[in-house]
Design an enzyme around this catalytic site. Structure first.
Site, short mmCIF file in Angstrom:
data_model
loop_
_atom_site.label_atom_id
_atom_site.label_comp_id
_atom_site.label_asym_id
_atom_site.label_seq_id
_atom_site.Cartn_x
_atom_site.Cartn_y
_atom_site.Cartn_z
N MET A 1 36.62 37.62 40.34
CA MET A 1 37.46 37.06 39.30
C MET A 1 37.28 37.84 38.03
O MET A 1 36.17 38.18 37.67
CB MET A 1 37.02 35.64 39.04
CG MET A 1 37.80 34.97 37.97
SD MET A 1 38.72 33.63 38.63
CE MET A 1 37.61 32.92 39.80
N CYS A 2 38.37 38.14 37.38
CA CYS A 2 38.27 38.91 36.16
C CYS A 2 39.05 38.21 35.07
O CYS A 2 39.83 37.31 35.32
CB CYS A 2 38.82 40.31 36.38
SG CYS A 2 37.95 41.20 37.69
N GLY A 3 38.80 38.65 33.84
CA GLY A 3 39.61 38.18 32.73
C GLY A 3 40.51 39.31 32.29
O GLY A 3 40.02 40.41 32.02
#
Ligand SMILES: *[C@@H]1O[C@H](CO)[C@@H](O)[C@H](O)[C@H]1NC(C)=O
Ligand SMILES: *[C@@H]1O[C@H](CO)[C@@H](O)[C@H](O)[C@H]1NC(C)=O
Ligand SMILES: *[C@@H]1O[C@H](CO)[C@@H](O)[C@H](O)[C@H]1NC(C)=O
Length: 611
Positions: A1-3
């Site tokens: 998961m990334c921002g």
């Protein structure tokens, strides 16, 4: 998961990220952060500015920094996982593979065909330099969050995985980007005309007619002028459409079952060979979906196996059928020496009442007979329904595979802690959603996914914090297999036809009701939410079945809803947990009890307003 985040404006002054939003993005991707800026001046001497900010959570293989920029100045930000569809070789990284495919795609239909192939969750932002356009969007189900904020006055648009709640000061509010397709924004039009011009390429099932060009897309800013491409380009839906067949089949003789459903009832049903075949098909497809989500993917096989000590996988675990079946299937695919964390959250029951009030016993006491004179003791104050079913189901899992170590993580949350963390973090993550239900589920999932509590070590309970980066959740089972009480209501009033319509509606709105929110909430811990029930193959399998195969709402609670899943759990060797009735998380964890019990789930929640 990334921002991932992008600020687009016509003035370079505007293009900075608010500190708080930046911090929220960083929590999603704590391993690596980087910014890229682009300024382009059109031949009319007008400019646009883009700021790209990416924050990477490193999951497997070698670390891949983002944003990825190619030689032509295209910029790619990816918050997703390729679980299939597009080949990702042993030594390759999915972010790179996609970036490369996109670099070779100039025309919209080429970009769309790359995205159509991906199996797995995603949200992305892609800047196509030569075309002066910005692509963005979310996968078919909307499994990853993406928000936007538009300000016509400032000629500004921001896209971000997560935001911060905007107090009602007239500042433009954020909205979830509707997961109806992918969007292509014309940056030249922004610079030269100050207009937000978007083309939308919707998801369409093969064989379906695309919506008319005049179709009104809900949830888009009024500033935006949205058109469909006149050449009728679209994305191919990754799943088959829902089977709407409703021929009434012969109802089961009701007297074959006791009013209190039990695993034996399931055994009776499993005697039918056809039924059993379908059940085993479900097990197979769901098992594969879990495997894809718990095993290291190609990139990692070359690396030395991570140590046995590390726990890689956690499951949001209420002890209900959805979570138990995920645990039983994860057990098949996680090496047996590895521990699996089962995250079980409980909110404190009401304080014991004083002697005088013993006649008005708090309802929570009904759970377990307790001494009326003292009320619940400190330790059973957390004996909420999900804790009790959680422990019971744990025993079944232990019996299923005595060699596996499960960490049953007891996460006890007091009212004070809830209030503190809601104010500090959770309200900003739930935003822009705002109902009482969003608040309850958002808070419960946040504490559960954080995984800080106690776990058994030998005969003792010790403080424990789950470090597993992958968090499996059972979301999607109720929506597809008719698990909610409103399914029963609909069935009773409108029969199978009504039930089918309800299912179509549920799956259609799951992105805006749940998935964006849960992704923001779980991502905040630097962990990644994975949803096996929303694997494309699982959904296609379930969509292909007629509704009566999935649920039989003429049967009692604990049996009829999600019948097919209960049968699958039984076939896997599970016992009493297969007939636990569905209990919504806000009630099972008792968070709803902790707050004003008279609220309606759909009311706006005042507690979420921070300023
Ligand atoms: C690609 O790189 C990112 C960031 O390092 C990582 O989180 C992801 O798991 C990698 N994907 C694959 C398939 O190796
Ligand atoms: C639709 O896409 C084609 C290229 O695929 C492009 O030439 C055309 O201008 C687009 N139509 C609109 C209305 O933007
Ligand atoms: C958490 O709650 C359980 C009851 O389910 C209780 O047995 C345990 O002692 C509690 N742990 C802490 C640290 O309060």
């Amino acid at each position: 998961m990334c921002g991932i985040c992008c600020v687009v404006s016509t003035s370079s002054v505007c293009s900075a990220l608010e500190t708080r939003a930046y911090e929220n993005l960083r929590k999603r991707g704590p391993c690596y952060s980087q910014e890229i800026r682009k300024t382009m001046t059109t031949n009319k001497d007008l400019s646009y500015h883009c700021l790209f900010s990416a924050h990477v959570l490193h999951m497997r293989g070698p670390m891949t920094p983002q944003p990825v920029e190619d030689d032509s100045g295209n910029v790619f930000l990816w918050n997703g996982e390729v679980f299939g569809g597009l080949p990702v070789g042993q030594e390759e990284n999915d972010t790179h593979v996609l970036a490369q495919h996109l670099s070779h795609s100039q025309l919209p239909d080429e970009v769309l065909s790359v995205l159509s192939r991906v199996r797995g969750p995603w949200a992305f932002i892609y800047y196509q330099a030569a075309q002066n356009c910005l692509w963005f969007g979310r996968d078919f189900f909307g499994r990853r969050s993406l928000l936007w904020q538009c300000s016509p006055e400032q000629r500004l648009m921001v896209l971000s995985s997560v935001a911060t709640a905007v107090p009602c000061t007239g500042d433009p509010q954020w909205q979830e980007v509707p997961a109806v397709g992918v969007y292509r924004m014309n940056l030249r039009a922004l610079a030269e005309l100050g207009s937000l011009t978007l083309e939308v390429y919707p998801w369409i099932h093969t064989g379906d007619v695309p919506p008319p060009a005049s179709h009104k897309w809900e949830g888009l800013s009024s500033w935006a002028s949205v058109t469909m491409n006149d050449s009728g380009l679209f994305l191919c839906a990754p799943v088959c459409p829902l089977n709407r067949e409703v021929t009434e089949i012969c109802p089961l003789p009701l007297d074959a079952f006791s009013p209190q459903p039990s695993a034996e009832d399931l055994d009776t049903l499993l005697q039918c060979g056809e039924k059993r075949k379908t059940v085993n098909q479900l097990i197979e497809v769901l098992s594969e979906a879990v495997r894809r989500r718990v095993q290291c993917l190609p990139g990692e096989t070359a690396a030395p196996p991570p140590s046995d000590e590390e726990v890689d996988i956690a499951i949001l675990f209420s002890g209900g059928i959805d979570s138990v079946i995920l645990a039983a299937l994860a057990d098949r695919h996680v090496p047996v020496g590895k521990t699996i964390d089962l995250l079980n959250v409980a909110f404190k029951l009401q304080e014991p009442k004083k002697q005088k009030e013993t006649s008005k016993k708090p309802k929570g006491n009904k759970l377990k007979p307790v001494d009326t004179d003292t009320g619940p003791t400190e330790s059973d104050a957390f004996g909420v329904p999900d804790r009790i079913t959680g422990r019971a189901s744990l025993k079944e899992l232990q019996a299923l595979n005595p060699d596996r170590r499960w960490n049953f993580v007891e996460i006890n949350v007091t009212r004070e802690e809830l209030q503190e963390m809601r104010l500090k973090s959770i309200s900003h993550l739930v935003y822009p959603l705002e109902t009482v239900l969003d608040d309850s589920i958002g808070c419960a999932v946040w504490f559960a996914a954080r995984g800080v509590g106690t776990a058994a070590e030998g005969t003792e309970q010790k403080a424990y914090a789950s470090a597993a980066k992958v968090v499996l959740t059972g979301i999607g089972a109720d929506e597809q297999l008719a698990g909610y009480s409103r399914h029963r209501v609909r069935y009773n009033t409108a029969g199978l036809d009504g039930l089918v319509q309800e299912l179509v509606m549920e799956l259609g709105r799951i992105s805006s009701r749940n998935l964006g929110r849960d992704d923001r909430i779980i991502g905040d811990h630097g962990k990644e939410a994975r949803f096996p029930f929303l694997d494309e193959d699982v959904v296609s399998f379930l969509n292909g079945l007629p509704v009566w195969e999935k649920a039989d709402l003429s049967l009692p609670r604990g049996l009829g809803e999600k019948l097919l899943l209960r049968l699958a759990a039984r076939e896997l060797g599970l016992g009493p947990s297969t007939t636990f009735p569905k209990r919504a998380m806000q009630f099972g964890s008792r968070i709803a009890k902790l707050e004003n019990g008279r609220e309606r789930a759909s009311d706006k929640c005042n507690r979420l307003h921070t300023a």
